[in-house]
Write a protein that holds these residues in place. Structure first.
Motif, PDB file in Angstrom:
ATOM      1  N   ARG A  68      -0.952   8.601  11.983  1.00 38.94           N
ATOM      2  CA  ARG A  68       0.311   9.190  11.507  1.00 38.94           C
ATOM      3  C   ARG A  68       0.413   9.211   9.994  1.00 38.94           C
ATOM      4  O   ARG A  68       1.361   9.748   9.442  1.00 38.94           O
ATOM      5  N   HIS A  69      -0.557   8.600   9.313  1.00 37.79           N
ATOM      6  CA  HIS A  69      -0.588   8.691   7.845  1.00 37.79           C
ATOM      7  C   HIS A  69      -2.017   8.760   7.338  1.00 37.79           C
ATOM      8  O   HIS A  69      -2.963   8.433   8.052  1.00 37.79           O
TER       9      HIS A  69
ATOM     10  N   GLN B 248       4.711   0.565   1.492  1.00 35.39           N
ATOM     11  CA  GLN B 248       5.060  -0.555   2.365  1.00 35.39           C
ATOM     12  C   GLN B 248       4.552  -1.867   1.803  1.00 35.39           C
ATOM     13  O   GLN B 248       3.421  -1.964   1.329  1.00 35.39           O
TER      14      GLN B 248
ATOM     15  N   ASN C 279       6.661  -6.291  16.620  1.00 40.46           N
ATOM     16  CA  ASN C 279       5.366  -6.957  16.332  1.00 40.46           C
ATOM     17  C   ASN C 279       5.480  -7.957  15.187  1.00 40.46           C
ATOM     18  O   ASN C 279       4.935  -9.057  15.246  1.00 40.46           O
ATOM     19  N   ASN C 280       6.163  -7.555  14.111  1.00 37.72           N
ATOM     20  CA  ASN C 280       6.198  -8.402  12.914  1.00 37.72           C
ATOM     21  C   ASN C 280       6.952  -9.707  13.163  1.00 37.72           C
ATOM     22  O   ASN C 280       6.617 -10.750  12.594  1.00 37.72           O
TER      23      ASN C 280
ATOM     24  N   THR D 109      -2.635  -6.948  10.897  1.00 37.90           N
ATOM     25  CA  THR D 109      -1.664  -5.849  11.002  1.00 37.90           C
ATOM     26  C   THR D 109      -2.067  -4.692  10.097  1.00 37.90           C
ATOM     27  O   THR D 109      -2.011  -3.526  10.505  1.00 37.90           O
TER      28      THR D 109
ATOM     29  N   MET E 260      11.284  -5.843   8.904  1.00 37.10           N
ATOM     30  CA  MET E 260      10.768  -4.651   8.222  1.00 37.10           C
ATOM     31  C   MET E 260      11.977  -3.813   7.789  1.00 37.10           C
ATOM     32  O   MET E 260      12.534  -3.039   8.558  1.00 37.10           O
TER      33      MET E 260
ATOM     34  N   ASP F 250      -3.994   4.046  11.811  1.00 38.96           N
ATOM     35  CA  ASP F 250      -2.936   4.863  12.429  1.00 38.96           C
ATOM     36  C   ASP F 250      -3.020   6.293  11.899  1.00 38.96           C
ATOM     37  O   ASP F 250      -2.969   6.518  10.689  1.00 38.96           O
TER      38      ASP F 250
ATOM     39  N   LEU G  78       3.927  -5.812   3.052  1.00 39.19           N
ATOM     40  CA  LEU G  78       3.816  -6.738   4.183  1.00 39.19           C
ATOM     41  C   LEU G  78       3.515  -8.108   3.604  1.00 39.19           C
ATOM     42  O   LEU G  78       2.639  -8.239   2.725  1.00 39.19           O
TER      43      LEU G  78
ATOM     44  N   TYR H 187       0.850  -1.189   0.000  1.00 42.85           N
ATOM     45  CA  TYR H 187       0.000   0.000   0.000  1.00 42.85           C
ATOM     46  C   TYR H 187       0.885   1.239   0.000  1.00 42.85           C
ATOM     47  O   TYR H 187       2.065   1.190   0.369  1.00 42.85           O
TER      48      TYR H 187
ATOM     49  N   ASN I 207      10.307   5.287  15.524  1.00 42.90           N
ATOM     50  CA  ASN I 207       9.374   4.653  16.449  1.00 42.90           C
ATOM     51  C   ASN I 207       8.538   3.587  15.722  1.00 42.90           C
ATOM     52  O   ASN I 207       8.343   2.471  16.201  1.00 42.90           O
ATOM     53  N   ILE I 208       8.059   3.962  14.532  1.00 43.95           N
ATOM     54  CA  ILE I 208       7.245   3.020  13.733  1.00 43.95           C
ATOM     55  C   ILE I 208       8.063   1.764  13.422  1.00 43.95           C
ATOM     56  O   ILE I 208       7.586   0.637  13.549  1.00 43.95           O
TER      57      ILE I 208
ATOM     58  N   VAL J  51       8.608  -0.477  16.664  1.00 42.50           N
ATOM     59  CA  VAL J  51       7.389  -1.214  17.045  1.00 42.50           C
ATOM     60  C   VAL J  51       7.077  -2.287  15.989  1.00 42.50           C
ATOM     61  O   VAL J  51       6.726  -3.429  16.310  1.00 42.50           O
ATOM     62  N   SER J  52       7.239  -1.923  14.710  1.00 42.74           N
ATOM     63  CA  SER J  52       6.944  -2.869  13.621  1.00 42.74           C
ATOM     64  C   SER J  52       7.831  -4.100  13.718  1.00 42.74           C
ATOM     65  O   SER J  52       7.367  -5.232  13.551  1.00 42.74           O
TER      66      SER J  52
ATOM     67  N   ILE K  40      -2.655  -0.765  10.998  1.00 44.11           N
ATOM     68  CA  ILE K  40      -1.911   0.291  10.288  1.00 44.11           C
ATOM     69  C   ILE K  40      -2.882   1.286   9.643  1.00 44.11           C
ATOM     70  O   ILE K  40      -2.666   2.504   9.678  1.00 44.11           O
TER      71      ILE K  40
HETATM   72  P1  FAD Z   1       1.031   0.540  20.848  1.00 44.55           P
HETATM   73  O1  FAD Z   1       1.227   0.473  22.319  1.00 44.55           O
HETATM   74  O2  FAD Z   1      -0.356   0.779  20.309  1.00 44.55           O
HETATM   75  O3  FAD Z   1       1.996   1.636  20.210  1.00 44.55           O
HETATM   76  C1  FAD Z   1       3.402   1.497  20.290  1.00 44.55           C
HETATM   77  C2  FAD Z   1       4.049   2.876  20.218  1.00 44.55           C
HETATM   78  O4  FAD Z   1       3.784   3.452  18.922  1.00 44.55           O
HETATM   79  C3  FAD Z   1       3.512   3.823  21.232  1.00 44.55           C
HETATM   80  O5  FAD Z   1       4.282   3.811  22.382  1.00 44.55           O
HETATM   81  C4  FAD Z   1       3.620   5.144  20.525  1.00 44.55           C
HETATM   82  O6  FAD Z   1       4.903   5.679  20.762  1.00 44.55           O
HETATM   83  C5  FAD Z   1       3.546   4.836  19.079  1.00 44.55           C
HETATM   84  N1  FAD Z   1       2.252   5.202  18.474  1.00 44.55           N
HETATM   85  C6  FAD Z   1       1.250   4.351  18.161  1.00 44.55           C
HETATM   86  N2  FAD Z   1       0.252   5.037  17.578  1.00 44.55           N
HETATM   87  C7  FAD Z   1       0.639   6.333  17.537  1.00 44.55           C
HETATM   88  C8  FAD Z   1       0.044   7.522  17.063  1.00 44.55           C
HETATM   89  N3  FAD Z   1      -1.154   7.510  16.470  1.00 44.55           N
HETATM   90  N4  FAD Z   1       0.741   8.660  17.188  1.00 44.55           N
HETATM   91  C9  FAD Z   1       1.963   8.670  17.762  1.00 44.55           C
HETATM   92  N5  FAD Z   1       2.586   7.583  18.217  1.00 44.55           N
HETATM   93  C10 FAD Z   1       1.924   6.432  18.125  1.00 44.55           C
HETATM   94  N6  FAD Z   1       2.964  -1.822  13.001  1.00 44.55           N
HETATM   95  C11 FAD Z   1       3.317  -3.116  12.900  1.00 44.55           C
HETATM   96  O7  FAD Z   1       3.097  -3.888  13.826  1.00 44.55           O
HETATM   97  N7  FAD Z   1       3.895  -3.592  11.761  1.00 44.55           N
HETATM   98  C12 FAD Z   1       4.160  -2.804  10.680  1.00 44.55           C
HETATM   99  O8  FAD Z   1       4.732  -3.286   9.682  1.00 44.55           O
HETATM  100  C13 FAD Z   1       3.796  -1.419  10.760  1.00 44.55           C
HETATM  101  N8  FAD Z   1       4.017  -0.581   9.726  1.00 44.55           N
HETATM  102  C14 FAD Z   1       3.602   0.720   9.814  1.00 44.55           C
HETATM  103  C15 FAD Z   1       3.791   1.562   8.725  1.00 44.55           C
HETATM  104  C16 FAD Z   1       3.352   2.883   8.780  1.00 44.55           C
HETATM  105  C17 FAD Z   1       3.558   3.783   7.588  1.00 44.55           C
HETATM  106  C18 FAD Z   1       2.732   3.378   9.964  1.00 44.55           C
HETATM  107  C19 FAD Z   1       2.262   4.806  10.030  1.00 44.55           C
HETATM  108  C20 FAD Z   1       2.559   2.546  11.052  1.00 44.55           C
HETATM  109  C21 FAD Z   1       2.990   1.221  11.007  1.00 44.55           C
HETATM  110  N9  FAD Z   1       2.832   0.363  12.085  1.00 44.55           N
HETATM  111  C22 FAD Z   1       3.185  -0.966  11.970  1.00 44.55           C
HETATM  112  C23 FAD Z   1       2.362   0.850  13.403  1.00 44.55           C
HETATM  113  C24 FAD Z   1       0.911   0.503  13.655  1.00 44.55           C
HETATM  114  O9  FAD Z   1       0.062   1.407  12.974  1.00 44.55           O
HETATM  115  C25 FAD Z   1       0.603   0.565  15.166  1.00 44.55           C
HETATM  116  O10 FAD Z   1       0.979   1.807  15.722  1.00 44.55           O
HETATM  117  C26 FAD Z   1       1.346  -0.508  15.914  1.00 44.55           C
HETATM  118  O11 FAD Z   1       1.236  -1.754  15.272  1.00 44.55           O
HETATM  119  C27 FAD Z   1       0.743  -0.590  17.316  1.00 44.55           C
HETATM  120  O12 FAD Z   1       1.550  -1.482  17.978  1.00 44.55           O
HETATM  121  P2  FAD Z   1       1.214  -1.924  19.480  1.00 44.55           P
HETATM  122  O13 FAD Z   1      -0.258  -2.160  19.625  1.00 44.55           O
HETATM  123  O14 FAD Z   1       2.147  -3.041  19.801  1.00 44.55           O
HETATM  124  O15 FAD Z   1       1.708  -0.738  20.316  1.00 44.55           O
END
Ligand code: FAD
Length: 139
Positions: free
Chosen positions: A71-72, A50, A31-32, A62, A93, A69, A52, A8, A23-24, A27-28, A66
């Protein structure tokens, strides 16, 4: 095991800083690894592309997270196919930033030589990522 690969594109939200990417990624990768997912994230001109890949249910779950989220935005699915093999097995990732290393690739594949993944078709997105992975170390 039946696997799926999705690709996507999206735009980084206005209020978000590029530092959020670290940060992304962190966490990715955590989780991944647990969900047996692999893939690649490209970023440039405030846009993401990205891939996946992995077990169908894990990819779907997942992607659903995403897609919510904040942030995008403008999240657009470009490619969704079942597959028997991974294209990015070396990367939980991988990350490809816009850099001097990717400049030649962008000039060859993207309109105006700028990173504009929202305009890619499914096959061109897949081919772009296949080339992009040659630009990065294994992470
Ligand atoms: P959470 O506890 O929900 O979040 C972990 C940390 O992420 C938090 O401590 C915080 O610092 C940060 N965070 C989460 N949401 C926000 C927000 N809206 N604004 C600011 N900070 C935030 N996740 C994956 O698991 N695998 C992926 O491949 C992946 N790819 C991504 C690609 C993109 C472009 C984006 C924008 C996000 C991606 N994410 C991915 C992140 C995903 O959207 C979730 O935030 C994440 O999976 C939540 O993980 P969690 O529930 O373990 O942790």
């Amino acid at each position: 095991m039946k696997m799926i690969r999705i690709i996507y594109a999206s735009k980084m939200a206005d209020q978000v800083d590029e530092q959020a990417i670290q940060n992304i990624l962190s966490v990715s990768r955590s989780n991944n690894l647990k969900s047996h997912l692999t893939g690649l994230l490209c970023f440039g001109s405030r846009q993401f592309l990205q891939c996946l890949e992995g077990p169908k249910e894990a990819v779907g779950a997942t992607y659903a997270i995403i897609a919510r989220d904040e942030r995008h935005t403008s999240i657009t699915m470009l490619y969704e196919h079942e597959t028997d093999s991974r294209g990015f097995s070396e990367w939980i990732m991988g990350y490809v930033p816009e850099s001097s290393m990717t400049k030649a690739l962008l000039e060859k594949t993207m309109t105006d030589g700028r990173f504009s993944p929202l305009y890619l078709t499914d096959e061109s997105a897949w081919h772009f990522l296949q080339e992009a992975k040659k630009c990065i170390p294994i992470v």
